[in-house]
Design an enzyme around this catalytic site. Sequence first.
Site, mmCIF file in Angstrom:
data_model
loop_
_atom_site.group_PDB
_atom_site.id
_atom_site.type_symbol
_atom_site.label_atom_id
_atom_site.label_comp_id
_atom_site.label_asym_id
_atom_site.label_seq_id
_atom_site.Cartn_x
_atom_site.Cartn_y
_atom_site.Cartn_z
ATOM 1 N N ILE A 48 0.820 -1.213 0.000
ATOM 2 C CA ILE A 48 0.000 0.000 0.000
ATOM 3 C C ILE A 48 0.856 1.265 0.000
ATOM 4 C CG2 ILE A 48 -1.968 -1.086 1.117
ATOM 5 C CD1 ILE A 48 -1.045 0.001 3.765
ATOM 6 N N GLY A 49 2.180 1.113 0.054
ATOM 7 C CA GLY A 49 3.073 2.270 0.025
ATOM 8 C C GLY A 49 4.512 1.819 0.099
ATOM 9 N N GLY A 104 8.883 3.484 0.326
ATOM 10 C CA GLY A 104 9.789 4.609 0.495
ATOM 11 C C GLY A 104 11.183 4.210 0.063
ATOM 12 N N ASN A 105 12.184 4.938 0.571
ATOM 13 C CA ASN A 105 13.561 4.670 0.176
ATOM 14 C C ASN A 105 14.059 3.343 0.715
ATOM 15 O OD1 ASN A 105 13.912 6.910 -1.360
ATOM 16 N ND2 ASN A 105 14.755 8.161 0.279
ATOM 17 N N THR A 139 8.935 -0.650 2.942
ATOM 18 C CA THR A 139 7.745 -0.990 2.168
ATOM 19 C C THR A 139 6.598 -1.193 3.139
ATOM 20 O OG1 THR A 139 9.083 -2.081 0.467
ATOM 21 C CG2 THR A 139 6.741 -2.593 0.518
ATOM 22 N N ASP A 190 7.721 17.801 9.251
ATOM 23 C CA ASP A 190 7.367 17.386 7.886
ATOM 24 C C ASP A 190 5.853 17.283 7.751
ATOM 25 O OD1 ASP A 190 7.954 16.787 5.283
ATOM 26 O OD2 ASP A 190 8.270 14.651 5.629
#
Length: 790
Positions: free
Chosen positions: A520-521, A523-524, A527, A635
């Site tokens: 569902i997503g 990043g660097n 997961t 952020d």
Amino acid sequence: MPAAPVLRPPPPPATPAPPAPSRPAPPIPGHRGPCDHSLKCLSSKISERKLPGPWLPAGRGPLEKPVLGPRGAVMPLFSPQSSLHSVRAEHSPLKPRVVTVVKLGGQPLRKATLLLNRRSVQTFEQLLSDISEALGFPRWKNDRVRKLFTLKGREVKSVSDFFREGDAFIAMGKEPLTLKSIQLAMEELYPKNRALALAPHSRVPSPRLRSRLPSKLLKGSHRCGEAGSYSAEMESKAVSRHQGKTSTVLAPEDKARAQKWVRGKQESEPGGPPSPGAATQEETHASGEKHLGVEIEKTSGEIVRCEKCKRERELQLGLQREPCPLGTSELDLGRAQKRDSEKLVRTKSCRRPSEAKSTDGEEGWKGDSHRGSPRDPPQELRRPNSNSDKKEIRGSESQDSHPQGAPKAQKDLVEGPPAVEEGPIDMRREDRHTCRSKHAAWLRREQQAEPPQLPRTRGEEKQAEHEKKPGGLGERRAPEKESKRKLEEKRPERPSGRKPRPKGIISADVEKHYDIGGVIGDGNFATVKECRHRETKQAYAMKMIDKSQLKGKEDIVDSEILIIQSLSHPNIVKLHEVYETEAEIYLIMEYVQGGDLFDAIVENVKFPEPEAAVMITDLCKALVHMHDKNIVHRDVKPENLLVQRNEDKSITLKLADFGLAKYVVRPIFTVCGTPTYVAPEILSEKGYGLEVDMWAAGVILYILLCGFPPFRSPERDQDELFNIIQVGQFEFLSPYWDNISDAAKDLVRNLLEVDPKKRYTAEQVLQHPWIEMVGHTNTGNSQKEESPNS
């Protein structure tokens, strides 16, 4: 009377014909020029002209690509009258060239190979932009390519410089180029070169190499890579290399000194140890000083008396005769003089065998294998390479966090702004985690600069001592211990002192409790997958972090876990469990099925005032809870606000992604965030705190009401955008803001206040008339809609 000889005028000198491009001019009879050999033999006689680089080694192992000279070609040492071309045709600027560019700053390093033509490159700015795009850094990104350097550290400032400076370049952003950066780039370009592996660990040249170098260079009056007033002398004493063999032209006094040392060595070899004359002569070469070695012995106050010291002396001389890579920098040469003389004095002292083994540098290696096989690298030379490579990796991290003058650096961290490491500030959604991964170094530094730990009570000390006992690490903690541990972990002074996560749990144990679904997503280095508990059937979001990509950034995950565990609020995503294996870290988190606010904005463009008021209320409630604990998110943006759709068709925002969150105990100077939402005090680098989250909330409120951000650059120029943000220049454009109430505009103005002291806090936002009036009205309407259904 004989006739007088007729005097004929001498023939006019023959005008030399212009040199033909394809064939050399015939040699003049009786004159031996450089071209009277065959072309086949000529290639083996040519000595290449190469300016000495600052540290580039010239080892025996061949490089994968030739490192060319300063003009991008191999230039034979011919006279200008020679008709041979000195530049190869394949290096002509008109012919397309394949160049390799390495971009430093991340792990792994980015490398791109491009086919470029001089005619197709119009400007140097276009060249930098094309290289930056090829490396994956568009021109609007903060870490785009801004400068190009050669492998010798020379900056490329024009297109002509680029097309005559070789086939490999180093791309840099705003950060300066260092010797460590050049070394990393060389290791990336030529990973199989043995000379590069030995160069960082053999910076002190051997005395034999030092005797070959000019005396002026040894005195440190000139730099090795500069072409100064002594260029003529350097050409007369140039070191030319051919097929791994070194031929040297020495000064007369150096040649006489070397011959005397060789004669002394030949006389001493049949009898055993070298003669004192040879030893003192070798000491003169090793130290680079004018006085004799006998004077060194007198000044040191120590005399060679025992056989053991003679053997050590012989061992030292054998080590000094070993060749060293020719890429040693001149700064290291200057530092090596004093250290070598100290080693010689220390070798003369009568030591015990155990002390003799503990010498540093080359003295710690065994000399028998060196003397037995001087041409073949012994195992003692290869063995330190792997260990030293590991030390080098750790050393690079320690250099980032603990530079020279550590006490002074730590003081600077506390009292003043540190050196800002440029990290990517990305506005694209798929790279939302880039800033977090690039700023691991400053996160570690800031966490190390936290204040000392607060005094604990006796009960906490007993609890800590009990948990430190062996046997308690692999067991499951009771819920009471878990709660106590979380209370301890709330302290900002102990980010790295958090109790270890459960050990010995492998991936099968995680799958034993959870059914893992789709992605569902991502990043660097993480997961996010949907998962469901096997017993309760409760849905969760499992964040799987690959530890192999997390090396050097472990503190980021630990800080994120620590902060999430200390927070408990309905508008903040909860952390359920943490698992850790040898390969991965598993964060079992609350699953919010409605997506994020970014998707909602893309779908709806803008929202009515009541809905926007409810969203800002949810965000400010979460910020009140965080700011009460002195935690700044840093952020806050729509991508990190998850949308929970309730049964009554209302929505609730939940704040997520605490990778940049931090406890505020003093002003922070780190530049991080996302360009559209970054506060002006972050860009000014004068120190910031909790107020930066409220600036981001004001930007989000502006977007919710009109559909576009308040600060924009028409050319998408990031520098221009940052200047606009620092000035605080924005306006309520017509017709987008014509139907928006004045109360909403007033709240936006108070949130987008450049002065942090005048900016609204989260509590003040919740008490604003627009929030109380519009927000409560929307809540009452939703309750009325819910009552008939019930």
